[in-house]
Design an enzyme around this catalytic site. Structure first.
Site, PDB file in Angstrom:
ATOM      1  CB  SER A  16     -10.378   5.233  -0.135  1.00 37.29           C
ATOM      2  OG  SER A  16      -9.184   5.829  -0.599  1.00 37.29           O
ATOM      3  CE1 TYR A  34      -7.126   1.699   2.521  1.00 41.74           C
ATOM      4  CE2 TYR A  34      -6.607   3.223   0.733  1.00 41.74           C
ATOM      5  CZ  TYR A  34      -7.275   2.931   1.905  1.00 41.74           C
ATOM      6  OH  TYR A  34      -8.120   3.876   2.467  1.00 41.74           O
TER       7      TYR A  34
HETATM    8  C1  8X3 Z   1      -6.570   7.031   1.529  1.00 45.88           C
HETATM    9  C2  8X3 Z   1      -6.346   7.682   0.211  1.00 45.88           C
HETATM   10  O1  8X3 Z   1      -4.665   8.039  -1.701  1.00 45.88           O
HETATM   11  O2  8X3 Z   1      -3.784   7.190   0.425  1.00 45.88           O
HETATM   12  O3  8X3 Z   1      -7.795   6.379   1.571  1.00 45.88           O
HETATM   13  O4  8X3 Z   1      -5.087   5.751  -1.015  1.00 45.88           O
HETATM   14  S1  8X3 Z   1      -4.916   7.132  -0.526  1.00 45.88           S
END
Ligand code: 8X3
Length: 249
Positions: free
Chosen positions: A136, A149
């Site tokens: 990501s 995340y």
């Molecule tokens: C998803 C991109 O910007 O929502 O992997 O983290 S974000």
């Protein structure tokens, strides 16, 4: 033993029941790969596998026993796509439930490591294996509320680079694909089914699609065996950074 059927190279895709994983499976099938698909949602995966003439097994990458049984007997893997992953919540570090962090780390990080460790021998046996880590832009950027995340995806970036160093001289390549905003059920899952909140993420933006990401994975997977693509970063034109989105209308 799982071998590539009819001499076709075998691609293994995790998290293949929906979204980016399903799009990658469809695209790699079109590129001539034999497929072994894994995901937790067996009903969706069975339907997709039937459509593509693929094999499938249930897989929870966060469960080491499930990873072992999924990979048992798999030989000669040309491409492993570590796609399973996701986000939970958008809470500050101060108040984010530790359980959300644990889930994100187990699925995005430890699951990817477990699958890669298990299939490295099969990737090497193929003579020109490729590991594609679906990462990501969160592997390079941070944003408020995204700590669990972004930290997990930063770890995916570090693991991808480490693997490349450790595997140097062996016939295995590692490609990290880093998409920004992609319209899938990613946000719906992140916000525990709150569709209004999920839709607001994509409001006024033409986001990437799962097919856009699959297109890039297919490109990486069809390069000659001596060509390594380290990292591919892709975003919607309207998203200059995770937190810099220019919305219209
Ligand atoms: C998803 C991109 O910007 O929502 O992997 O983290 S974000």
């Amino acid at each position: 033993m799982e071998r590539a059927a009819g001499g076709r190279p075998l691609a293994v895709v995790t998290g293949a029941s929906a979204g980016i994983g399903a799009a990658i499976a469809r695209r790699l099938a079109r590129e001539g790969f034999d497929l072994l698909l894994g995901a937790r949602r067996g009903d969706l995966l069975a339907a997709l596998s039937e459509e593509l003439g693929a094999r499938w097994r249930p897989l929870d990458v966060a469960d080491p026993a499930s990873v072992r049984s999924f990979c048992a007997g798999v030989e000669d893997v040309a491409v492993l796509v570590n796609n399973a992953g996701g986000a939970r919540g958008l809470d500050p570090v101060e108040s984010a439930p530790l359980e959300d962090w644990r889930w994100m780390w187990e699925v995005n990080v430890l699951g990817l490591v477990a699958m890669t460790k298990e299939l490295l021998p099969a990737l090497e046996r193929s003579g020109g294996g490729l590991v594609v880590n679906i990462s990501s832009t969160a592997a390079m950027e941070v944003y408020e509320g995204g700590g669990g995340y972004t930290a997990a995806k930063h770890a995916v970036h570090a693991i991808s680079r480490t693997l490349r160093l450790e595997l140097a001289g062996r016939p295995i390549r590692v490609t990290e694909v880093c998409p920004g905003m992609v319209e899938t059920d990613f946000s719906l899952n992140r916000f525990a089914g709150d569709s209004e909140r999920a839709e607001s993420v994509y409001r006024g933006v033409i986001p990437l699609t799962a097919d856009d990401v699959a297109d890039v994975v297919a490109f990486a997977a069809t390069r000659p065996a001596h060509v390594d693509l380290d990292q591919i970063v892709m975003r919607p034109v309207q998203q200059a950074a995770s937190h810099k989105v220019v919305r219209r209308g």
